[in-house]
Each structure stands twice: as structure tokens, then as C-alpha cells.
Design a protein around this motif. Sequence first.
Motif, PDB file in Angstrom:
ATOM      1  N   THR A  12       0.836  -1.202   0.000  1.00  0.00           N
ATOM      2  CA  THR A  12       0.000   0.000   0.000  1.00  0.00           C
ATOM      3  C   THR A  12       0.870   1.251   0.000  1.00  0.00           C
ATOM      4  OG1 THR A  12      -1.764  -1.164   1.189  1.00  0.00           O
ATOM      5  CG2 THR A  12      -1.803   1.244   1.235  1.00  0.00           C
ATOM      6  N   SER A  33      -7.317  -3.295   3.878  1.00  0.00           N
ATOM      7  CA  SER A  33      -7.677  -2.212   4.793  1.00  0.00           C
ATOM      8  C   SER A  33      -7.771  -2.712   6.231  1.00  0.00           C
ATOM      9  CB  SER A  33      -9.017  -1.595   4.364  1.00  0.00           C
ATOM     10  OG  SER A  33      -8.919  -1.041   3.070  1.00  0.00           O
ATOM     11  N   LYS A  37      -5.460  -1.617   9.429  1.00  0.00           N
ATOM     12  CA  LYS A  37      -6.118  -1.062  10.605  1.00  0.00           C
ATOM     13  C   LYS A  37      -5.689  -1.813  11.863  1.00  0.00           C
ATOM     14  CE  LYS A  37      -8.882   1.932  12.411  1.00  0.00           C
ATOM     15  NZ  LYS A  37      -8.527   3.365  12.403  1.00  0.00           N
ATOM     16  N   PHE A  48      -1.326   5.856   7.682  1.00  0.00           N
ATOM     17  CA  PHE A  48      -1.703   6.467   6.408  1.00  0.00           C
ATOM     18  C   PHE A  48      -2.680   7.612   6.616  1.00  0.00           C
ATOM     19  CE2 PHE A  48      -0.563   2.139   5.092  1.00  0.00           C
ATOM     20  CZ  PHE A  48       0.258   2.397   3.999  1.00  0.00           C
ATOM     21  N   HIS A  49      -2.486   8.646   5.805  1.00  0.00           N
ATOM     22  CA  HIS A  49      -3.530   9.650   5.625  1.00  0.00           C
ATOM     23  C   HIS A  49      -4.493   9.090   4.581  1.00  0.00           C
ATOM     24  CE1 HIS A  49      -1.463  12.710   7.936  1.00  0.00           C
ATOM     25  NE2 HIS A  49      -0.375  12.599   7.182  1.00  0.00           N
ATOM     26  N   ARG A  50      -5.787   9.076   4.889  1.00  0.00           N
ATOM     27  CA  ARG A  50      -6.779   8.542   3.961  1.00  0.00           C
ATOM     28  C   ARG A  50      -7.662   9.686   3.468  1.00  0.00           C
ATOM     29  NH1 ARG A  50      -5.593   5.052   8.037  1.00  0.00           N
ATOM     30  NH2 ARG A  50      -5.523   2.800   7.631  1.00  0.00           N
ATOM     31  N   HIS A  51      -7.633   9.908   2.163  1.00  0.00           N
ATOM     32  CA  HIS A  51      -8.469  10.933   1.542  1.00  0.00           C
ATOM     33  C   HIS A  51      -9.190  10.294   0.372  1.00  0.00           C
ATOM     34  CE1 HIS A  51      -6.562  14.057   3.952  1.00  0.00           C
ATOM     35  NE2 HIS A  51      -5.385  13.569   3.581  1.00  0.00           N
ATOM     36  N   ARG A  53     -10.115   7.842  -2.066  1.00  0.00           N
ATOM     37  CA  ARG A  53      -9.413   6.635  -2.499  1.00  0.00           C
ATOM     38  C   ARG A  53      -7.890   6.821  -2.461  1.00  0.00           C
ATOM     39  NH1 ARG A  53     -12.727   3.921  -7.548  1.00  0.00           N
ATOM     40  NH2 ARG A  53     -14.733   3.676  -6.466  1.00  0.00           N
ATOM     41  N   VAL A  55      -4.270   7.493  -0.669  1.00  0.00           N
ATOM     42  CA  VAL A  55      -3.633   7.308   0.630  1.00  0.00           C
ATOM     43  C   VAL A  55      -2.175   7.726   0.522  1.00  0.00           C
ATOM     44  CG1 VAL A  55      -5.144   5.443   1.414  1.00  0.00           C
ATOM     45  CG2 VAL A  55      -3.077   4.879   0.117  1.00  0.00           C
TER      46      VAL A  55
END
Length: 291
Positions: A12, A33, A37, A48-51, A53, A55
Amino acid sequence: MEIRQLQCFYETAKWNSFTKAAEILYIAQPAVSIAIKKLETELGVILFHRHDRAVRLTVEGERFFVHVQKIFDQLEEARLEMAELCGLERGEVKLGLPSMMGSYYFPNIIVAFKKTYPNLRISIVEDGTKQIQASIEKDQIDLGVVILDDSTTELEAIPIINEEMVVCVPFNHPLASKGSITYEQLAKEPLVLFKEGYFQRDLVINHIQELGLIPNIAFETNQISLTKSLTRKGLGVTLFLKMVIQDDADFVPLSLTPPITLSLGLAWKKKTYLSKANEAFVDFVLHKKWI
């Protein structure tokens, strides 16, 4: 922390995509995912920064990536090294040899083995057979030449040779024409012997002492060349495996009465792992591939 979680994190981070990581790892995207997590929960940091879709790594994620990269690099190095060892491209044979075997029986074997397996190293530990046996049992060396008798029950072994131990005297010695010698006669002779722990010394001393006699030790040395030189000059008599003097015109071999024949073998510890290099050496000796 599991390898699968690290793989999910690594892919990822490498592609900045859960979906791409899932494709590479052949698993569903939600599984990636969930694995990440769980990893974040275990570490107590957000990786991770998730925005939507997209990352990207957090500062903590960037530091963690450095460590994970090292882990996978080391795993790949381990895989490659194991492959090399299986292919006998690397490895070492650490072999314990008594002096007489090391000087007069094993040189041809070692040279032929190195020609067959040029990338393998051979390290020789020279010692008496008792010490070699003890070193094998203590896992200090993997292979060694020992006398095969009732004391080797903790070892696996393949027989190498049966060889007579003979008394060696110069041609001008009074017993040179006799062809044999008793232990009583030997007890009267000055002896040039190896030091304690070598089968040459132990055998002669034990037999003489069993007769209630005291051996006359004139000199002690573990050097075969010095032993020969001192015997040749008349300091005393010595004992060798017959093969040691078979090409030496300066000595007359005398059989003991009764004679001593030694069974020597290549041994290793029972129920222990032998490296591919050691397995190759055992097979080489077992099938006499140097001949």
C-alpha cells in the motif's frame, strides 16, 4: 504483528493504493484495509492519511516503512542464501582430524572435494580422537574422525578404514629383524609419543599399564615429522598407523603381539541437523568419490 500485515502495509505504501496492494497480493481490497487497521491499532499510531481513495504515509508511517523495507530486504537475503546453500554455492565444512589421518589419509579427499565443490570452505581442527568426539557431542564441530568403539553410541558414523597400529624402529635397532614385539618388550623401550588425548599414546600406555609395568616416555610431541626425526636418530621408538610409514624406507614396522587394529570413521552427532555442505562431504567420503 504478522508478515501478511506487513506485506499489506508495504505494498500500500509502495503504490499509495489499497486497491493496487490487493491486486499484487491477490486478496480483496477490504482485507488489505482491515490488516492495516489492525497493524495501526497494535502499533498505536496512524500509518496512512486517507483521503477518499488516495492514501499517503504519515510521518510515523514513513519511519515504519524504513523498518519494514529492511525486514523484507533481510528476508530476501535469507531466501537467496538458503538457495545458494542448497545449490552448494556457499557453506563450510568444519572437520576434526587426528594428526595421522590429517597428514596421510585426508589430503587426497580434501583436494578432490574442493575440486568438486570449489565454493565450499573446509576448516580443519586438529586434535586427538577423544577431544574430537567431545567437540562433536558439545556441538563445537559438526564432523570428525573418531575411533569406532563402544564410546561412540551418541554419534552416527561411517567406517573409513581399519588400520594396524605398528611399532616403528630404525633399521639398526636390535628388534628390527624380529617382525613383531611384545608389550613387555615395548615397556623396556624409550618411547616417543603424542601428548595426552591421542589414540597412539592412550593405546600403548593402557596396554603397558595393564601388565603392571610403567611406560618409559622419552619425549612427547604432536608433530609427526618431529616424532619421525627423533625416532630415526635413536631417541626412542614410536607407534604409527601402518600407512604413515608405508613409503618411509627409514623405518621397520613391528606388529604388536597381540596386534592392534583400529577402526576409524567419520562421525557426527545423532539426531542433529547437518548443513548441505556437511551432507555433501559425508556423501563424498561414503561413496569414495575421490578415487
